[in-house]
Design a protein around this motif. Structure first.
Motif, PDB file in Angstrom:
ATOM      1  N   UNK A 235      33.008  17.191  54.556  1.00  0.00           N
ATOM      2  CA  UNK A 235      34.128  16.465  55.130  1.00  0.00           C
ATOM      3  C   UNK A 235      35.428  17.208  54.854  1.00  0.00           C
ATOM      4  N   UNK A 236      36.228  17.410  55.889  1.00  0.00           N
ATOM      5  CA  UNK A 236      37.435  18.230  55.753  1.00  0.00           C
ATOM      6  C   UNK A 236      38.499  17.615  54.848  1.00  0.00           C
ATOM      7  N   UNK A 237      38.604  16.277  54.812  1.00  0.00           N
ATOM      8  CA  UNK A 237      39.636  15.664  53.963  1.00  0.00           C
ATOM      9  C   UNK A 237      39.061  15.081  52.668  1.00  0.00           C
ATOM     10  N   UNK A 238      37.761  15.257  52.458  1.00  0.00           N
ATOM     11  CA  UNK A 238      37.073  14.797  51.250  1.00  0.00           C
ATOM     12  C   UNK A 238      37.133  13.284  51.057  1.00  0.00           C
ATOM     13  N   UNK A 239      37.370  12.556  52.139  1.00  0.00           N
ATOM     14  CA  UNK A 239      37.386  11.101  52.111  1.00  0.00           C
ATOM     15  C   UNK A 239      36.076  10.622  52.731  1.00  0.00           C
ATOM     16  N   UNK A 240      35.403   9.691  52.066  1.00  0.00           N
ATOM     17  CA  UNK A 240      34.093   9.236  52.514  1.00  0.00           C
ATOM     18  C   UNK A 240      34.156   7.736  52.804  1.00  0.00           C
ATOM     19  N   UNK A 241      33.876   7.328  54.053  1.00  0.00           N
ATOM     20  CA  UNK A 241      33.835   5.898  54.345  1.00  0.00           C
ATOM     21  C   UNK A 241      32.610   5.277  53.684  1.00  0.00           C
ATOM     22  N   UNK A 242      32.799   4.164  52.988  1.00  0.00           N
ATOM     23  CA  UNK A 242      31.708   3.542  52.240  1.00  0.00           C
ATOM     24  C   UNK A 242      31.544   2.090  52.663  1.00  0.00           C
ATOM     25  N   UNK A 243      30.347   1.764  53.111  1.00  0.00           N
ATOM     26  CA  UNK A 243      30.057   0.422  53.601  1.00  0.00           C
ATOM     27  C   UNK A 243      28.883  -0.184  52.851  1.00  0.00           C
ATOM     28  N   UNK A 244      28.929  -1.483  52.701  1.00  0.00           N
ATOM     29  CA  UNK A 244      27.824  -2.237  52.149  1.00  0.00           C
ATOM     30  C   UNK A 244      27.213  -3.071  53.256  1.00  0.00           C
ATOM     31  N   UNK A 245      26.076  -3.669  52.968  1.00  0.00           N
ATOM     32  CA  UNK A 245      25.401  -4.485  53.971  1.00  0.00           C
ATOM     33  C   UNK A 245      24.476  -5.471  53.287  1.00  0.00           C
ATOM     34  N   UNK A 246      24.116  -6.528  54.019  1.00  0.00           N
ATOM     35  CA  UNK A 246      23.157  -7.502  53.507  1.00  0.00           C
ATOM     36  C   UNK A 246      23.653  -8.303  52.330  1.00  0.00           C
ATOM     37  N   UNK A 247      24.878  -8.796  52.411  1.00  0.00           N
ATOM     38  CA  UNK A 247      25.427  -9.592  51.306  1.00  0.00           C
ATOM     39  C   UNK A 247      26.435 -10.593  51.854  1.00  0.00           C
ATOM     40  N   UNK A 248      26.652 -11.644  51.104  1.00  0.00           N
ATOM     41  CA  UNK A 248      27.739 -12.562  51.429  1.00  0.00           C
ATOM     42  C   UNK A 248      28.822 -12.356  50.389  1.00  0.00           C
ATOM     43  N   UNK A 249      30.053 -12.435  50.847  1.00  0.00           N
ATOM     44  CA  UNK A 249      31.174 -12.175  49.950  1.00  0.00           C
ATOM     45  C   UNK A 249      31.728 -13.483  49.417  1.00  0.00           C
ATOM     46  N   UNK A 250      31.975 -13.514  48.139  1.00  0.00           N
ATOM     47  CA  UNK A 250      32.568 -14.703  47.532  1.00  0.00           C
ATOM     48  C   UNK A 250      34.084 -14.676  47.644  1.00  0.00           C
ATOM     49  N   UNK A 251      34.659 -13.533  48.090  1.00  0.00           N
ATOM     50  CA  UNK A 251      36.109 -13.449  48.242  1.00  0.00           C
ATOM     51  C   UNK A 251      36.558 -13.873  49.632  1.00  0.00           C
ATOM     52  N   UNK A 252      35.627 -14.044  50.571  1.00  0.00           N
ATOM     53  CA  UNK A 252      35.971 -14.550  51.898  1.00  0.00           C
ATOM     54  C   UNK A 252      35.547 -16.006  51.974  1.00  0.00           C
ATOM     55  N   UNK A 253      36.402 -16.810  52.510  1.00  0.00           N
ATOM     56  CA  UNK A 253      36.070 -18.220  52.687  1.00  0.00           C
ATOM     57  C   UNK A 253      36.100 -18.538  54.167  1.00  0.00           C
ATOM     58  N   UNK A 254      35.101 -19.171  54.731  1.00  0.00           N
ATOM     59  CA  UNK A 254      33.861 -19.525  54.050  1.00  0.00           C
ATOM     60  C   UNK A 254      32.996 -18.288  53.811  1.00  0.00           C
TER      61      UNK A 254
END
Length: 90
Positions: A6-25
């Protein structure tokens, strides 16, 4: 490995298969940035990725089903956008 490609050394990072307790609902998400920043999901380097991953584990609950389609499509879209930005294409 990814960082060296990667030219800018920044890596997009994603998660999956989870529910977030910081989002309501709480809702199951099949693709979310682990840094909680939807407009800029990139992280710099292995240490930041590990720290952010450990941090997000405190506010998510693994959930079923784990569908990979959304995270694969997001990664492909992000890659196309990044390539177009680098090449100066629209």
């Amino acid at each position: 490995l990814f960082r060296s490609c990667d030219s800018d050394f920044e890596i997009p990072c994603f998660g999956f298969g989870a529910s977030s307790t910081y989002q309501k609902p709480e809702k199951n998400s099949h693709c979310f940035p682990i840094n909680r920043n939807h407009s800029r999901p990139e992280l710099s380097g292995t240490q930041q990725i590990l720290e952010t991953y450990i941090s997000i584990l405190q506010v998510i609950k693994p959930n079923e089903p784990s569908l990979f389609t959304e995270v694969i499509l997001m990664a492909a879209s992000h890659s196309r956008t990044k390539r177009n930005d680098t090449n100066g294409e629209p």
